[in-house]
Design an enzyme around this catalytic site. Structure first.
Site, mmCIF file in Angstrom:
data_model
loop_
_atom_site.group_PDB
_atom_site.id
_atom_site.type_symbol
_atom_site.label_atom_id
_atom_site.label_comp_id
_atom_site.label_asym_id
_atom_site.label_seq_id
_atom_site.Cartn_x
_atom_site.Cartn_y
_atom_site.Cartn_z
ATOM 1 N N PRO A 2 0.821 -1.214 0.000
ATOM 2 C CA PRO A 2 0.000 0.000 0.000
ATOM 3 C C PRO A 2 0.857 1.268 0.000
ATOM 4 O O PRO A 2 1.641 1.486 0.902
ATOM 5 C CB PRO A 2 -0.811 -0.114 1.291
ATOM 6 N N GLU A 3 0.709 2.038 -1.047
ATOM 7 C CA GLU A 3 1.334 3.358 -1.127
ATOM 8 C C GLU A 3 0.186 4.355 -1.261
ATOM 9 O O GLU A 3 -0.959 3.993 -1.046
ATOM 10 C CB GLU A 3 2.288 3.418 -2.332
#
Length: 282
Positions: A2-3
């Site tokens: 997750p960015e």
DNA sequence: AGCTACTCCTGGTAGC
DNA sequence: TGCTACCAGGAGTAGC
């Protein structure tokens, strides 16, 4: 992993299911996930408050909590998904996932619900604070926000000796980028990951600025990237930006721009993918 | 300032 | 098949 695009997607999709709901309890499955906070401290911060806003800053999801019928936030639940964290809203009585680390029970507004934090690798964090600044580190500008503007970015970039890869991963320089979107942005801008910031020409620095914004915006449109079993949106759907990858995870395959074989090296303990022809080192 | 190394974790996979 | 060894990686921290 997750960015920014994945975190933005999670925040957007979880919001309608939790907004306006009152916290009636919580369940801690792994104490370290809540930063070691005691049940007493969590009760004081959470129970009885309503979730009145859901926001994102860098890779953090911020839940603003207000007491009673107030709409004034006086407590925050700050969530970082790190590598394998997920947020899912379930029925309050459903059996939690085997990898759940923390659950927030949400009271009536229709059927009772539970916001579950699932995180196989246990790197994620769910922290409570009266002020987010107490738990957030120093963070650079939001790359999709107004405070991120080309001239300032060009100036800051060219003032640094650091290599572009570790520089762009530094959350204090620009917030929200991670390994995937740094590699993709550098390829789009035609910059080698080992180039020092100060060696980037002004036009190339401008190209990088535009590349970062374009890559992130397109990834958000596609609800992020899913290429393993970890990242899913709160509805359980995978993202689809992985189909747009130009370099990430494509080592050994031909560059879609020039046909040259994509390489993978390690930079600062991070897998780094690039096309040596499109991204010349100077 | 900025580099490297180490830590936290476990599912997945490579190698035997 | 079944075992072990190793790897991925965001970010905090320590040491230089």
């Amino acid at each position: 992993m997750p960015e920014l695009p994945e975190v933005e997607t999670v925040a957007r999709l979880v919001e309608p299911d939790v907004l306006g709901r009152r916290i009636t309890g919580f369940e801690v499955d792994w104490r370290r996930t809540v930063g070691g906070a005691s049940d007493a401290a969590l009760t004081a911060a959470l129970v009885g408050r309503r979730i009145v806003l859901v926001d994102r800053r860098a890779k953090y999801i911020l839940f603003g909590l207000a007491p009673g019928k107030s709409r004034t936030v006086d407590q925050w639940l700050v969530v970082h998904l790190r590598m394998t964290g997920r947020l899912v809203v379930n029925a309050a009585k459903s059996a939690p996932d085997a990898h759940r680390r923390f659950g927030v029970v949400l009271g009536p507004r229709g059927a009772n619900r539970r916001l579950d934090f699932i995180d196989p690798r246990k790197f994620g964090r769910c922290l409570v604070a009266a002020d987010p600044h107490d738990v957030l580190p120093a963070l650079g500008p939001e790359p999709l926000g107004d405070e991120f503007e080309a001239e300032g970015f060009v100036r800051e970039l060219r003032a640094r000796r650091r290599q572009l890869k570790p520089l762009l991963l530094d959350q204090a320089f620009v917030a929200g980028l991670g390994n995937i979107y740094v590699d993709e942005s550098l390829h789009r801008a035609g910059l080698h990951p080992l180039t020092p910031g100060e060696r980037v020409s002004r036009p190339k620095a401008r190209a990088l600025f535009a590349a970062i914004r374009a890559v992130l915006a397109e990834a958000i449109e596609r609800e992020g990237s899913s290429f393993d079993t970890f990242y899913r949106t709160p509805t359980g759907q995978p993202g689809s930006y992985q189909h747009q990858f130009q370099v990430y995870g494509r080592d050994g395959q031909p560059c879609r721009t020039c046909g040259h074989t994509i390489q993978k090296t390690v930079v600062g303990q991070r897998g780094t993918h690039f096309c040596a022809r499109c991204q010349r080192r100077r």
